[in-house]
Write a protein that holds these residues in place. Structure first.
Motif, PDB file in Angstrom:
ATOM      1  N   LYS A  67       0.843  -1.206   0.000  1.00  0.00           N
ATOM      2  CA  LYS A  67       0.000   0.000   0.000  1.00  0.00           C
ATOM      3  C   LYS A  67       0.878   1.257   0.000  1.00  0.00           C
ATOM      4  N   ARG A  79      -1.167  13.017  -7.196  1.00  0.00           N
ATOM      5  CA  ARG A  79      -2.158  13.091  -6.117  1.00  0.00           C
ATOM      6  C   ARG A  79      -1.506  13.626  -4.848  1.00  0.00           C
ATOM      7  N   ARG A  81      -1.271  13.333  -1.323  1.00  0.00           N
ATOM      8  CA  ARG A  81      -1.647  12.410  -0.244  1.00  0.00           C
ATOM      9  C   ARG A  81      -1.618  13.087   1.109  1.00  0.00           C
ATOM     10  N   ARG A  86      -8.590  14.315   0.733  1.00  0.00           N
ATOM     11  CA  ARG A  86      -8.351  13.740  -0.595  1.00  0.00           C
ATOM     12  C   ARG A  86      -9.390  12.706  -1.019  1.00  0.00           C
ATOM     13  N   ARG A  91      -9.244  13.048  -8.318  1.00  0.00           N
ATOM     14  CA  ARG A  91      -7.899  12.485  -8.159  1.00  0.00           C
ATOM     15  C   ARG A  91      -7.328  12.004  -9.489  1.00  0.00           C
ATOM     16  N   ASP A  94      -6.006   6.657  -7.944  1.00  0.00           N
ATOM     17  CA  ASP A  94      -6.306   6.035  -6.652  1.00  0.00           C
ATOM     18  C   ASP A  94      -6.133   4.530  -6.837  1.00  0.00           C
ATOM     19  N   ASP A  96      -6.379   1.012  -4.815  1.00  0.00           N
ATOM     20  CA  ASP A  96      -6.830   0.391  -3.567  1.00  0.00           C
ATOM     21  C   ASP A  96      -6.640  -1.120  -3.631  1.00  0.00           C
TER      22      ASP A  96
END
Ligand SMILES: Nc1ncnc2c1ncn2[C@@H]1O[C@H](COP(=O)(O)OP(=O)(O)OP(=O)(O)O)[C@@H](O)[C@H]1O
Ligand SMILES: Nc1nc2c(c(=O)[nH]1)N=C(CO)CN2
Length: 173
Positions: A67, A79, A81, A86, A91, A94, A96
């Motif tokens: 991550k 982006r 962070r 945020r 964006r 992203d 995930d």
């Protein structure tokens, strides 16, 4: 360990989704990738349309380290962070982690609750062709192999066994 990922962008999404996939392929060499799909924003107030995709990579990193690497990719693509707001903002990128497992199975994606991720899985939703290292990746899921040392760096395998066998397909058949 297999990692099941979602990627989304709603700032210059055609460019940023392609760049994100290129960076992931440069770092992980092989990925099973779903078609890039236009999706309307959900749970976020904006006029900017998203492009989303889903993919599987294989990595020996633990989830926290991976991550952290994805956060660095998001930053590389612009982006912020450090912005505590945020999650509610537009964006560039992203990434995930949906889940991780020792098993390779695309059925892990069926459990995604978000409608925009279900649209990625749906063959009739609005797909967009993106150029990855000059090769167009279009409207079907594929296993994509990247070899930085090879002259033809990218192989996009759309065959059904490539999806079923995932990372082993290139070597087992
Ligand atoms: N640098 C990091 N290292 C490890 N885990 C992190 C890091 N930053 C965030 N996480 C974890 O990743 C998960 C998703 O958080 P993240 O900050 O990526 O959301 P976001 O991308 O800002 O939000 P959204 O995906 O809703 O737009 C959370 O569980 C968070 O604890
Ligand atoms: N269409 C779409 N909507 C969203 C998305 C996304 O990736 N696509 N991500 C969100 C929070 O991460 C919130 N809303």
């Amino acid at each position: 360990m297999y990692y099941y990922l979602s990627v989304g962008s709603n700032i210059d999404p055609e460019i940023n989704i392609a760049r994100c996939l290129e960076i992931l392929l440069e770092n992980f060499a092989t990925a099973v990738v779903y078609p890039c799909t236009y999706t309307q924003p959900e749970c976020i107030i904006t006029d900017r349309v998203f492009i989303n995709t889903l993919l599987v990579i294989r990595s020996n990193l633990d989830p926290v380290s991976l991550k952290a690497f994805f956060c660095s990719v998001e930053e590389r693509l612009g982006r912020d962070r450090t912005d505590s707001e945020r999650s509610r903002k537009d964006r560039t990128c992203d990434i995930d982690i949906i889940t991780c497992s020792d098993d390779y199975s695309l059925s892990y994606f069926q459990a995604c609750d978000e409608s925009y991720l279900q649209q990625v899985l749906c063959a009739s939703s609005h797909k967009v062709a993106v150029a990855l290292f000059g090769s167009y990746f279009a409207d079907r899921p594929a296993t994509i192999y990247f070899d930085a040392a090879a002259r033809d760096k990218l192989i996009i395998d759309y065959k059904s066994y490539a999806l079923e066998d995932g990372f082993e397909a290139r070597f087992s058949r």
